[in-house]
Scaffold this active site. Structure first.
Site, PDB file in Angstrom:
ATOM      1  N   LYS A  93      46.378  59.769  36.209  1.00 46.03           N
ATOM      2  CA  LYS A  93      46.910  60.931  36.931  1.00 46.03           C
ATOM      3  C   LYS A  93      46.513  62.231  36.232  1.00 46.03           C
ATOM      4  O   LYS A  93      46.505  62.313  34.996  1.00 46.03           O
ATOM      5  CB  LYS A  93      48.436  60.820  37.018  1.00 46.03           C
ATOM      6  CG  LYS A  93      49.108  61.905  37.856  1.00 46.03           C
ATOM      7  CD  LYS A  93      50.604  61.659  37.913  1.00 46.03           C
ATOM      8  CE  LYS A  93      51.328  62.693  38.753  1.00 46.03           C
ATOM      9  NZ  LYS A  93      52.788  62.433  38.820  1.00 46.03           N
ATOM     10  N   SER A 167      54.620  62.460  43.141  1.00 47.91           N
ATOM     11  CA  SER A 167      53.388  63.203  42.926  1.00 47.91           C
ATOM     12  C   SER A 167      52.235  62.358  42.388  1.00 47.91           C
ATOM     13  O   SER A 167      51.124  62.857  42.191  1.00 47.91           O
ATOM     14  CB  SER A 167      53.660  64.354  41.956  1.00 47.91           C
ATOM     15  OG  SER A 167      54.111  63.852  40.693  1.00 47.91           O
ATOM     16  N   SER A 191      58.235  59.917  41.254  1.00 48.61           N
ATOM     17  CA  SER A 191      56.818  60.187  41.499  1.00 48.61           C
ATOM     18  C   SER A 191      55.883  59.000  41.319  1.00 48.61           C
ATOM     19  O   SER A 191      54.737  59.064  41.740  1.00 48.61           O
ATOM     20  CB  SER A 191      56.343  61.340  40.609  1.00 48.61           C
ATOM     21  OG  SER A 191      56.853  62.561  41.070  1.00 48.61           O
TER      22      SER A 191
END
Length: 474
Positions: A93, A167, A191
């Site tokens: 990420k 996210s 997330s």
């Protein structure tokens, strides 16, 4: 009218489980170099529609694949003894610092943090993993969708007109589309688990501090953890990731050896308000599966008051404390900027009240978990919404601060620091994945993983891979 998207249809995913990838290399089905070349080709073909990646390390990937092949040629299966992820493609990420790929944190605001590997990244490299690229996130991970000003929205491989969640949406989409064997995400309010549920993959938020998160978040809500297609891969990754690091004062030692899970667990099943009929129809099949495993399942009312207000205050205070310089505010995502500005209005007393709510919730869940070994529930009460949206259209948001309120089963367990895993439970009649969440006591990560492994097998529902069924219209 929501536009329809069609992704290139390919018969099987390029990336496989860790076990299958090892076998591929050992049996001569493919060299590491050939496999990684296939991965890079699939990313070039599919990712322009999904938007999972914001950076791909083509040249370095090829060099590392060649080095892995040389090691396998010299050592054979023994090469995996010290490098359990040798040659396995992993995505990271874009919130997590890396030394050789840009870390933009989903933002146009310059990232002034050092370009060094975070401890989790360093551990993955030491285990032989090949980091294929950085995956999309919302700006600084502020929202539970993956929409940013850096790139277009990350789309769900099951239905590309819909969100992958966030996210860590880029990480979940990459795994779901077969573009990486596994991925690493972060979870400050859901997330990892929200996009795992939306994309039909497994996502694990370990106990707070079990995997070092450097630099640590000021709000002390953020966890770092893996996403993969099966629980066995999550367990393999966790063995690599766990353990303290001096850079993260909250990081703690992992268990020295896995503990055996009791054959019969006491499980409290929670049904959160707002759960749609489509989601409930899928998760209702999980209850009997748990009973068949011999677990004692009791349906109970949600045993705590919604702590959403405290969550927002803690997040906003942390964002304001690390505020963007005024000259760069024009570069911020408008939603995150609203959160920063709200954080500036909070008094010390307000933040202390939020901390008191956090402590009260922890005490309440500690009491509840005296009665139950695990809690179970739908990970998210709804199915994925439009890819371009930050939140579902039905979200009432007059003050701009209810962007996460639609996921009430995820954020409470960030406030408590408990381990929580989202496991694919099945798909709706419209072909959209639904996840079930298992939550354990703080430190009972191994118990959660073992229970998830058994449930995964009992459901006997191998999630159909979306790559063979890429139809945009739903």
């Amino acid at each position: 009218m929501v536009p329809a998207f069609t992704l290139p249809a390919i018969r099987t995913p390029v990336c496989r489980s860790v076990r299958e990838t090892r076998q591929l290399f050992l049996t001569g089905g493919s060299t590491v170099a050939e496999h990684l070349e296939d991965v890079l080709a699939a990313i070039r073909e599919i990712d322009p529609t999904i938007g999972a990646f914001v950076a791909v390390a083509d040249d370095r990937v090829r060099d590392e694949a060649d080095a892995a092949d040389q090691l396998l040629s010299a050592l054979g299966a023994a090469a995996f003894r010290d490098r359990p992820l040798l040659g396995v493609p992993i995505a990271i990420k874009d919130l997590i610092q890396t030394r050789d790929l840009p870390t933009r944190r989903g933002s146009l605001v310059p990232n002034r943090r050092p370009a060094v590997d975070a401890p989790a990244v360093a551990r993955l490299r030491a285990a032989g993993a090949i980091l294929v690229g950085k995956t999309a996130t919302s700006e600084h991970g502020w929202s539970a969708s993956t929409v940013s000003r850096v790139a277009g929205p990350t789309r769900n491989p099951w239905a590309p007109e819909r969100t992958a969640g966030g996210s860590s949406g880029g990480s979940a989409a990459a795994v779901a589309a077969g573009l990486s064997t596994a991925a690493i995400g972060t979870d400050g309010a859901g997330s990892i688990r929200i996009p795992a549920a939306f994309c039909g993959v497994v996502g694990f938020k370990p106990s707070f501090g079990r995997v070092p998160y450097v630099p640590p978040g000021a709000e002390r809500l953020s966890h770092l953890g893996p996403l993969a297609t099966e629980v066995a891969d999550i367990t393999t990754l966790m063995a690599v990731l766990v353990g303290p690091d001096h850079q993260d004062p909250d990081s703690v030692a992992g268990a020295t050896a896995p503990t055996a899970a009791p054959a019969a667990l006491r499980i409290g099943w929670l049904d959160f308000p707002g759960t749609t009929d489509a989601v409930r129809a899928v998760t209702d099949m999980v209850d009997p599966a748990l009973a068949r495993l011999g677990h004692r399942v009791e349906r109970i009312a949600v045993p705590f008051t919604d702590p959403y207000g405290a969550l927002v205050d803690l997040l906003a205070a942390a964002e304001a404390a690390a505020a963007t310089p005024a000259a760069e505010e024009r570069l911020c995502d408008p939603g995150r900027l609203a959160l920063i500005r709200y954080g500036r209005t909070l008094t010390g007393a307000a933040v202390l009240r939020a901390e008191e709510t956090r402590m009260a919730l922890r005490a309440r869940l500690h009491h509840v978990m005296q009665r139950y070994d695990l809690l179970a529930m739908a990970t998210v009460p709804i199915t994925p919404f439009a890819a371009e949206a930050v939140a579902p259209p039905a979200t009432t948001d007059p003050d701009g601060l209810r962007w996460l309120a639609w996921s009430p089963a995820t954020y409470p367990f960030n406030l408590t620091g408990q381990p929580a895993l989202s496991l694919p439970a099945g798909v709706t009649p419209h072909g959209l994945p639904v996840g079930v969440q298992l939550v354990g006591r703080v430190g009972d990560d191994d118990l959660v993983l073992q229970a998830a492994t058994r449930l995964e097998a009992e459901l006997a529902r191998e999630m159909p891979w979306p790559g063979g069924n890429f139809q945009g219209e739903r």
